[in-house]
Design a protein around this motif. Structure first.
Motif, PDB file in Angstrom:
ATOM      1  N   ALA A 319       0.843  -1.208   0.000  1.00 47.87           N
ATOM      2  CA  ALA A 319       0.000   0.000   0.000  1.00 47.87           C
ATOM      3  C   ALA A 319       0.870   1.247   0.000  1.00 47.87           C
ATOM      4  CB  ALA A 319      -0.925  -0.010   1.220  1.00 47.87           C
ATOM      5  N   LYS A 320       1.891   1.267   0.863  1.00 41.56           N
ATOM      6  CA  LYS A 320       2.743   2.463   0.938  1.00 41.56           C
ATOM      7  C   LYS A 320       3.558   2.629  -0.334  1.00 41.56           C
ATOM      8  CE  LYS A 320       6.277   5.004   3.281  1.00 41.56           C
ATOM      9  NZ  LYS A 320       7.373   5.130   2.335  1.00 41.56           N
ATOM     10  N   LEU A 321       4.105   1.530  -0.825  1.00 44.73           N
ATOM     11  CA  LEU A 321       4.905   1.584  -2.055  1.00 44.73           C
ATOM     12  C   LEU A 321       4.091   2.191  -3.202  1.00 44.73           C
ATOM     13  CD1 LEU A 321       7.443   0.728  -3.723  1.00 44.73           C
ATOM     14  CD2 LEU A 321       6.266  -1.438  -4.151  1.00 44.73           C
ATOM     15  N   TYR A 322       2.889   1.666  -3.389  1.00 42.87           N
ATOM     16  CA  TYR A 322       2.087   2.096  -4.532  1.00 42.87           C
ATOM     17  C   TYR A 322       1.495   3.498  -4.321  1.00 42.87           C
ATOM     18  CZ  TYR A 322      -1.079   2.178  -8.431  1.00 42.87           C
ATOM     19  OH  TYR A 322      -1.713   2.550  -9.582  1.00 42.87           O
ATOM     20  N   ALA A 323       0.941   3.737  -3.146  1.00 43.64           N
ATOM     21  CA  ALA A 323       0.286   5.036  -2.910  1.00 43.64           C
ATOM     22  C   ALA A 323       1.292   6.187  -2.995  1.00 43.64           C
ATOM     23  CB  ALA A 323      -0.401   5.030  -1.542  1.00 43.64           C
ATOM     24  N   SER A 324       2.505   5.968  -2.483  1.00 41.06           N
ATOM     25  CA  SER A 324       3.496   7.055  -2.532  1.00 41.06           C
ATOM     26  C   SER A 324       3.936   7.313  -3.975  1.00 41.06           C
ATOM     27  CB  SER A 324       4.691   6.737  -1.629  1.00 41.06           C
ATOM     28  OG  SER A 324       5.322   5.539  -2.041  1.00 41.06           O
ATOM     29  N   LYS A 325       4.054   6.245  -4.756  1.00 45.23           N
ATOM     30  CA  LYS A 325       4.451   6.388  -6.161  1.00 45.23           C
ATOM     31  C   LYS A 325       3.399   7.186  -6.940  1.00 45.23           C
ATOM     32  CE  LYS A 325       5.415   3.147 -10.022  1.00 45.23           C
ATOM     33  NZ  LYS A 325       4.278   3.312 -10.870  1.00 45.23           N
ATOM     34  N   THR A 359       6.668  10.940   0.882  1.00 50.11           N
ATOM     35  CA  THR A 359       5.973   9.673   1.173  1.00 50.11           C
ATOM     36  C   THR A 359       6.731   8.479   0.573  1.00 50.11           C
ATOM     37  OG1 THR A 359       4.460   9.786  -0.736  1.00 50.11           O
ATOM     38  CG2 THR A 359       3.727  10.830   1.307  1.00 50.11           C
ATOM     39  N   GLU A 360       7.626   8.758  -0.398  1.00 50.61           N
ATOM     40  CA  GLU A 360       8.455   7.676  -0.955  1.00 50.61           C
ATOM     41  C   GLU A 360       9.716   7.452  -0.119  1.00 50.61           C
ATOM     42  OE1 GLU A 360       7.834   7.286  -5.653  1.00 50.61           O
ATOM     43  OE2 GLU A 360       8.891   9.129  -5.111  1.00 50.61           O
ATOM     44  N   ILE A 361       9.875   8.278   0.922  1.00 53.51           N
ATOM     45  CA  ILE A 361      11.124   8.194   1.709  1.00 53.51           C
ATOM     46  C   ILE A 361      10.867   7.754   3.155  1.00 53.51           C
ATOM     47  CG2 ILE A 361      13.119   9.514   2.556  1.00 53.51           C
ATOM     48  CD1 ILE A 361      12.814  11.274   0.006  1.00 53.51           C
ATOM     49  N   TYR A 362       9.975   8.504   3.868  1.00 56.12           N
ATOM     50  CA  TYR A 362       9.905   8.175   5.305  1.00 56.12           C
ATOM     51  C   TYR A 362       9.061   6.915   5.597  1.00 56.12           C
ATOM     52  CZ  TYR A 362       5.887  11.612   5.657  1.00 56.12           C
ATOM     53  OH  TYR A 362       4.740  12.334   5.522  1.00 56.12           O
ATOM     54  N   GLU A 363       9.260   6.421   6.816  1.00 58.00           N
ATOM     55  CA  GLU A 363       8.657   5.141   7.286  1.00 58.00           C
ATOM     56  C   GLU A 363       9.002   3.990   6.341  1.00 58.00           C
ATOM     57  OE1 GLU A 363       5.062   5.210   9.407  1.00 58.00           O
ATOM     58  OE2 GLU A 363       5.206   7.348   9.844  1.00 58.00           O
ATOM     59  N   GLY A 364      10.228   4.051   5.817  1.00 51.88           N
ATOM     60  CA  GLY A 364      10.736   3.024   4.905  1.00 51.88           C
ATOM     61  C   GLY A 364      10.650   3.514   3.472  1.00 51.88           C
ATOM     62  N   THR A 365      11.798   3.653   2.816  1.00 53.08           N
ATOM     63  CA  THR A 365      11.809   4.119   1.416  1.00 53.08           C
ATOM     64  C   THR A 365      11.090   3.096   0.532  1.00 53.08           C
ATOM     65  OG1 THR A 365      13.855   2.931   0.971  1.00 53.08           O
ATOM     66  CG2 THR A 365      14.085   5.223   1.726  1.00 53.08           C
ATOM     67  N   SER A 366      10.832   3.481  -0.706  1.00 59.07           N
ATOM     68  CA  SER A 366      10.175   2.554  -1.644  1.00 59.07           C
ATOM     69  C   SER A 366      11.034   1.309  -1.842  1.00 59.07           C
ATOM     70  CB  SER A 366       9.945   3.249  -2.985  1.00 59.07           C
ATOM     71  OG  SER A 366       9.062   4.330  -2.782  1.00 59.07           O
ATOM     72  N   GLU A 367      12.346   1.501  -1.828  1.00 58.19           N
ATOM     73  CA  GLU A 367      13.248   0.357  -2.002  1.00 58.19           C
ATOM     74  C   GLU A 367      13.121  -0.601  -0.816  1.00 58.19           C
ATOM     75  OE1 GLU A 367      13.969   3.568  -2.403  1.00 58.19           O
ATOM     76  OE2 GLU A 367      14.444   3.697  -4.537  1.00 58.19           O
ATOM     77  N   ILE A 368      12.981  -0.049   0.394  1.00 49.56           N
ATOM     78  CA  ILE A 368      12.795  -0.900   1.586  1.00 49.56           C
ATOM     79  C   ILE A 368      11.454  -1.639   1.497  1.00 49.56           C
ATOM     80  CG2 ILE A 368      12.317  -0.818   4.097  1.00 49.56           C
ATOM     81  CD1 ILE A 368      15.312  -0.736   3.479  1.00 49.56           C
ATOM     82  N   GLN A 369      10.413  -0.947   1.013  1.00 52.16           N
ATOM     83  CA  GLN A 369       9.100  -1.627   0.901  1.00 52.16           C
ATOM     84  C   GLN A 369       9.219  -2.837  -0.023  1.00 52.16           C
ATOM     85  OE1 GLN A 369       7.113  -0.530   3.134  1.00 52.16           O
ATOM     86  NE2 GLN A 369       8.243   1.369   3.388  1.00 52.16           N
ATOM     87  N   LYS A 370       9.999  -2.673  -1.115  1.00 49.44           N
ATOM     88  CA  LYS A 370      10.160  -3.801  -2.050  1.00 49.44           C
ATOM     89  C   LYS A 370      10.893  -4.959  -1.375  1.00 49.44           C
ATOM     90  CE  LYS A 370       9.964  -0.999  -6.200  1.00 49.44           C
ATOM     91  NZ  LYS A 370      10.612  -0.478  -7.402  1.00 49.44           N
ATOM     92  N   ILE A 371      11.862  -4.634  -0.531  1.00 50.22           N
ATOM     93  CA  ILE A 371      12.572  -5.697   0.211  1.00 50.22           C
ATOM     94  C   ILE A 371      11.593  -6.425   1.135  1.00 50.22           C
ATOM     95  CG2 ILE A 371      14.301  -6.100   2.043  1.00 50.22           C
ATOM     96  CD1 ILE A 371      16.005  -3.905   0.729  1.00 50.22           C
TER      97      ILE A 371
END
Ligand code: CAA
Length: 379
Positions: A319-325, A359-371
């Motif tokens: 959700a965070k990965l997609y919504a921030s993108k 939103t693509e950076i805090y509480e885990g970057t998008s790269e962290i969400q993918k991990i």
């Protein structure tokens, strides 16, 4: 997952929408311009139950579900994403953890005023050299009788200068790696605890972000949240829910961008007609609308799993990965549709882009969400 919202959820959504439009919107441009914290707004949000939405009434909260929280976060962030993050940190990163891991003493003394919005909370995990690599904590907490002595630095702390209570993650036993990390509640004003100056940020300028410094800061052992050595797991569990909050904030920005683009395209004329009549604009609006709904469905799915006490680690990261993108994409498209007017402060869309990026950076970057997502898929 049920797709219909309950009467209560619709009422909360409506209350948040009206509050955002009448109480938050009028000052949002000025607060962004002056990097001014919304003290009065946060106070009123506390009175309405928006600062401890999911906390049980027993501890001063509104006792609502995560879906209601998502709906309210979207409405508030649609009008002002700075207010959104202040609300999100207090609700998901502070109140949630205290209710689920705190002792009764912690709940009575700290959770009750936080949930009522009488006090504000902050979550201090990141450090100058421990952002994505969160186990690499350098802040230490050494036992000294009934106290721990904290030394170290924290970075990028939302509500950093304005909070009353801080959840601080520190190493109590370096030899044990992440199993030697503990979380403490530290009160503002404790000797040896200071904060730096407010960061001059690209966006969410009405929220405050700063570093924290601990020099021989004595914290009583009663202020450990959960158990000694379980502070990293606590932080990770907390961030799973935090990511639902940030996804909601991002959806608010994406939806505001869409609404601004729709409104503008119905007014602005080019080539003898409103630009909304051109397919080039219609295609953009359609894409933006699909993205908002897709992000909402992902976020409500994560919220629904959380409400059912099921595992939502993967879903909240998705959700965070997609919504921030799509928040960034929609803000960019809204600017494109506004043309030159989108690039100046007179219209709100330039702020949406500035606010969306974080939103693509805090509480885990998008790269962290993918991990996080990939690890869940592969386990
Ligand atoms: N949920 C629950 N537990 C989790 C978890 C999750 N999402 N991710 C990791 N864990 C647990 C693991 O199960 C493991 O526990 P055990 O040892 O008990 O089995 C422990 O945490 C360590 O995990 P890993 O071995 O996977 O650790 P790692 O070093 O490989 O990294 C990571 C894990 C996912 C990359 C993690 O470091 C991470 O999420 N980093 C990003 C941190 C982050 O989001 N920071 C944001 C700062 S807060 C902020 O922005 C607040 C603000 O003010 C707005």
């Amino acid at each position: 997952m049920k797709f219909d919202l309950t009467e209560e959820q619709l009422m909360i959504q409506q209350t948040a929408r009206e509050f955002a439009e009448t109480e938050i919107a009028p000052s949002s441009v000025e607060r962004d311009k002056n990097s001014e914290f919304p003290f009065e707004i946060v106070k009123k949000m506390g009175e309405l139950g928006f600062m401890g939405m999911m906390v049980s009434p027993e501890y001063g909260g509104a006792g609502m579900d995560t879906i209601s929280y998502v709906l309210a976060m979207i409405e508030i962030s649609k009008v002002d994403a700075s207010v959104g993050v202040i609300m999100s940190v207090n609700n998901s990163l502070v109140c949630w953890g205290l209710e689920h891991y705190g002792s009764d003493y912690i709940k009575q003394k700290y959770l009750v005023p936080l949930a009522k919005g009488e006090k504000l909370g902050a979550f201090a995990l990141s450090e100058p050299e421990a952002g994505s690599d969160a186990t690499h904590q350098m802040t230490t907490a050494d036992k000294d009788g009934d106290h721990y002595i904290l030394n170290g630095m924290k970075n990028w702390i939302t509500n950093g200068t304005t909070a009353d209570y801080y959840l601080v993650v520190a190493q109590t036993d370096k030899s044990k790696g992440h199993k030697g990390i503990t979380t403490f509640l530290v009160e503002k004003g404790t000797e040896g605890f200071t904060h730096g100056i407010k960061e001059d940020k690209l966006g969410i300028k009405s929220s405050d972000t700063c570093s924290l410094s601990f020099t021989n800061c004595r914290v009583p052992k009663e202020n450990i949240i959960g158990e000694e050595g379980k502070g990293f797991n606590f932080a990770m569990a907390t961030l799973n829910g935090g990511r639902i909050g940030i996804a909601s904030q991002a959806i608010g920005i994406a939806e505001a961008s869409l609404q601004a683009a729709v409104n503008y395209s119905k007014q602005r004329k080019a080539f003898g007609t409103e630009i909304a009549n051109h397919q080039a604009i219609q295609f953009k609006l359609a894409d933006m609308a699909v993205k908002v709904d897709a992000a909402k469905l992902l976020t409500l799915q994560a919220a629904s799993l959380k409400d059912q006490h099921k595992n939502y680690v993967k879903e909240s990261a998705m959700a965070k990965l997609y919504a921030s993108k799509i928040a960034v994409e929609n803000a960019l498209e809204a600017i494109q549709i506004h043309g030159g007017y989108g690039y100046v402060r007179e219209y709100l869309v330039e702020r949406y882009l500035r606010d969306a990026k974080i939103t693509e950076i805090y509480e885990g970057t998008s790269e962290i969400q993918k991990i996080v997502i990939a690890r869940m898929l592969l386990q």
